[in-house]
Design a protein around this motif. Sequence first.
Motif, short mmCIF file in Angstrom:
data_model
loop_
_atom_site.label_atom_id
_atom_site.label_comp_id
_atom_site.label_asym_id
_atom_site.label_seq_id
_atom_site.Cartn_x
_atom_site.Cartn_y
_atom_site.Cartn_z
N THR A 92 1.08 -3.32 -29.35
CA THR A 92 1.15 -1.88 -29.55
C THR A 92 0.08 -1.45 -30.54
N ALA A 93 -0.28 -0.18 -30.46
CA ALA A 93 -1.17 0.42 -31.45
C ALA A 93 -0.34 0.80 -32.67
N LEU A 94 -0.95 0.73 -33.86
CA LEU A 94 -0.25 1.06 -35.09
C LEU A 94 -0.46 2.51 -35.48
N ARG A 121 7.48 -7.66 -49.58
CA ARG A 121 6.28 -6.97 -50.08
C ARG A 121 6.05 -5.75 -49.22
N SER A 122 5.61 -4.67 -49.84
CA SER A 122 5.31 -3.43 -49.11
C SER A 122 3.82 -3.15 -49.16
N ALA A 123 3.34 -2.47 -48.13
CA ALA A 123 1.94 -2.09 -48.06
C ALA A 123 1.82 -0.79 -47.29
N GLU A 124 0.75 -0.08 -47.56
CA GLU A 124 0.41 1.09 -46.77
C GLU A 124 -0.55 0.65 -45.67
N CYS A 125 -0.25 1.05 -44.45
CA CYS A 125 -1.01 0.60 -43.30
C CYS A 125 -1.30 1.81 -42.41
N SER A 126 -2.51 1.86 -41.87
CA SER A 126 -2.80 2.92 -40.90
C SER A 126 -3.75 2.42 -39.84
N GLY A 127 -3.39 2.70 -38.61
CA GLY A 127 -4.22 2.37 -37.47
C GLY A 127 -4.36 0.89 -37.22
N GLY A 128 -4.78 0.55 -36.02
CA GLY A 128 -5.00 -0.83 -35.66
C GLY A 128 -4.09 -1.28 -34.53
N MET A 129 -3.88 -2.60 -34.45
CA MET A 129 -3.09 -3.18 -33.37
C MET A 129 -2.13 -4.24 -33.90
N LEU A 130 -0.99 -4.34 -33.24
CA LEU A 130 0.00 -5.39 -33.50
C LEU A 130 0.14 -6.20 -32.22
N SER A 131 0.08 -7.53 -32.37
CA SER A 131 0.22 -8.42 -31.22
C SER A 131 1.26 -9.49 -31.55
N VAL A 132 2.20 -9.70 -30.63
CA VAL A 132 3.19 -10.77 -30.76
C VAL A 132 3.04 -11.64 -29.53
N GLN A 133 2.77 -12.94 -29.77
CA GLN A 133 2.63 -13.86 -28.65
C GLN A 133 3.05 -15.25 -29.09
N GLU A 166 3.89 -15.93 -32.73
CA GLU A 166 2.80 -15.67 -33.67
C GLU A 166 2.51 -14.17 -33.64
N VAL A 167 2.45 -13.58 -34.83
CA VAL A 167 2.24 -12.14 -34.96
C VAL A 167 0.91 -11.91 -35.66
N ARG A 168 0.08 -11.06 -35.06
CA ARG A 168 -1.21 -10.71 -35.66
C ARG A 168 -1.29 -9.19 -35.79
N ILE A 169 -1.68 -8.77 -36.97
CA ILE A 169 -1.93 -7.36 -37.22
C ILE A 169 -3.39 -7.22 -37.60
N VAL A 170 -4.08 -6.39 -36.85
CA VAL A 170 -5.47 -6.03 -37.18
C VAL A 170 -5.41 -4.55 -37.51
N ALA A 171 -5.45 -4.24 -38.80
CA ALA A 171 -5.24 -2.87 -39.26
C ALA A 171 -6.55 -2.21 -39.67
N SER A 172 -6.65 -0.91 -39.44
CA SER A 172 -7.79 -0.15 -39.91
C SER A 172 -7.81 -0.14 -41.42
N THR A 173 -6.65 0.13 -42.03
CA THR A 173 -6.49 0.04 -43.48
C THR A 173 -5.16 -0.64 -43.78
N PHE A 174 -5.16 -1.45 -44.83
CA PHE A 174 -3.95 -2.16 -45.24
C PHE A 174 -4.09 -2.49 -46.71
N GLY A 175 -3.13 -2.08 -47.51
CA GLY A 175 -3.21 -2.36 -48.94
C GLY A 175 -1.82 -2.59 -49.53
N TRP A 176 -1.66 -3.75 -50.17
CA TRP A 176 -0.37 -4.06 -50.81
C TRP A 176 -0.06 -3.05 -51.90
N SER A 177 1.19 -2.65 -52.00
CA SER A 177 1.68 -1.79 -53.08
C SER A 177 2.15 -2.73 -54.19
#
Length: 87
Positions: free
Chosen positions: A43-45, A60-72, A75-86
């Motif tokens: 799915t798109a984020l 842990r929490s983070a602010e995330c915007s845009g990108g893709m989530l893949s589950v296969q 194994e889960v991969r997130i490729v985010a446009s922006t991602f920053g731990w709070s």
Amino acid sequence: MSLFHLQIVTADGLFYDGDAERILLRSIGGDVCIMANHMNYVTALGKGTCRVTDGEGSVRSAECSGGMLSVQNNEVRIVASTFGWSE
């Protein structure tokens, strides 16, 4: 609790690479919670808060915007446009 491998990356680099119990984040269709043995899924984020429960139960929490989530194959991969731990 069962675990899965989680990898989170952006153009700035690797943010997380390890085991996780669950991840809760915003997709373009609404909030999604991924746990071990989730069906294959892509799915798109959207923009929102991402909560990662690691293999030891710490959250842990983070602010995330845009990108893709893949589950296969657990194994889960997130490729985010922006991602920053709070911190």
